[in-house]
Write a protein that holds these residues in place. Structure first.
Motif, short mmCIF file in Angstrom:
data_model
loop_
_atom_site.label_atom_id
_atom_site.label_comp_id
_atom_site.label_asym_id
_atom_site.label_seq_id
_atom_site.Cartn_x
_atom_site.Cartn_y
_atom_site.Cartn_z
N ALA A 137 -7.36 -9.42 14.04
CA ALA A 137 -7.01 -7.70 14.12
C ALA A 137 -6.83 -7.61 12.38
N PHE A 138 -7.20 -6.13 12.11
CA PHE A 138 -7.14 -5.99 10.71
C PHE A 138 -6.66 -4.57 10.55
N VAL A 139 -6.05 -4.21 9.43
CA VAL A 139 -5.62 -2.74 9.05
C VAL A 139 -6.03 -2.51 7.71
N GLY A 140 -6.77 -1.49 7.49
CA GLY A 140 -7.35 -1.29 6.34
C GLY A 140 -6.79 0.02 5.50
N PHE A 141 -6.92 -0.15 4.05
CA PHE A 141 -6.44 0.94 3.27
C PHE A 141 -7.47 1.26 2.08
N HIS A 142 -7.35 2.21 1.65
CA HIS A 142 -8.20 2.48 0.33
C HIS A 142 -7.44 1.54 -1.01
N ALA A 143 -8.56 0.98 -1.33
CA ALA A 143 -7.98 -0.24 -2.36
C ALA A 143 -7.35 0.27 -3.63
N ALA A 173 0.82 -1.26 -0.14
CA ALA A 173 -0.11 0.06 0.05
C ALA A 173 0.91 1.42 -0.09
N THR A 174 0.45 2.10 -0.70
CA THR A 174 1.23 3.29 -0.97
C THR A 174 0.87 4.64 -0.16
N ALA A 175 -0.20 4.29 0.52
CA ALA A 175 -0.63 5.40 1.56
C ALA A 175 -0.95 4.81 2.90
N ASP A 176 -1.01 5.64 3.74
CA ASP A 176 -1.15 5.32 5.20
C ASP A 176 -2.37 4.54 5.40
N PRO A 177 -2.61 3.67 6.29
CA PRO A 177 -3.85 2.96 6.70
C PRO A 177 -4.96 4.09 7.06
N ILE A 178 -6.01 3.61 7.03
CA ILE A 178 -7.34 4.55 7.22
C ILE A 178 -7.95 3.88 8.57
N TYR A 179 -7.49 2.49 9.05
CA TYR A 179 -8.36 1.77 9.90
C TYR A 179 -7.48 0.82 10.62
#
Length: 144
Positions: free
Chosen positions: A47-53, A22-28
């Motif tokens: 546990a999860f870490v979310g990003f913009h797809a 992922a090239t941008a910081d996580p959102i969640y």
């Protein structure tokens, strides 16, 4: 003037057949105590870490998938490691298993979800907010 390199967030499966970035910081970032996540992860909590797809790219093998709409989970077809989940109601996001990240310590969860399904013997006393159901509102207002 030097160009500042974006933060890269990398991960992959256990055997290395699937890699992602992922090239941008996580959102969640969260814990989930729901029964479905427990079964998918094989652990008492996921546990999860979310990003913009749009910020995520994959390399290597294609992930195997399973799920019942609207949630689809991916895993490595070679080693079986869980990779991520997507939700049709949040089609612009992808949520990676924290354990699939190369540096999971960089993504501390900020909330507990589905605590109504939490196992009675498992409790993390971390002072984080605790939600009875989902932690990310869905566009339809669903809260299940």
């Amino acid at each position: 003037m030097a160009v500042q390199q974006q933060n890269l967030h990398r991960g992959g499966c256990r055997c290395g057949a699937i890699r992602f970035e992922a090239t941008a910081d996580p959102i969640y970032a969260s814990y989930c105590h729901c029964g479905d996540c427990r079964r998918a992860s094989g652990a008492p909590v996921a546990a999860f870490v979310g990003f913009h797809a749009a910020d995520v790219t994959f390399e290597g093998a294609s992930a195997a998938t399973y799920g019942v709409a609207p949630v689809n989970r991916s895993f490595c077809g070679t080693c079986g490691a869980p990779i991520a989940y997507t939700d049709e109601r949040l089609s612009d996001r992808i949520f990676f298993m924290l354990g699939a990240m190369d540096a999971p310590e960089n993504y501390p969860p900020r909330v507990h979800g589905y605590v109504r399904e939490q196992l009675p013997f498992f409790h993390v006393d971390d002072g984080l907010p605790r939600m009875e159901t989902m932690t990310v509102p869905r566009p339809s207002g669903e809260n299940q």
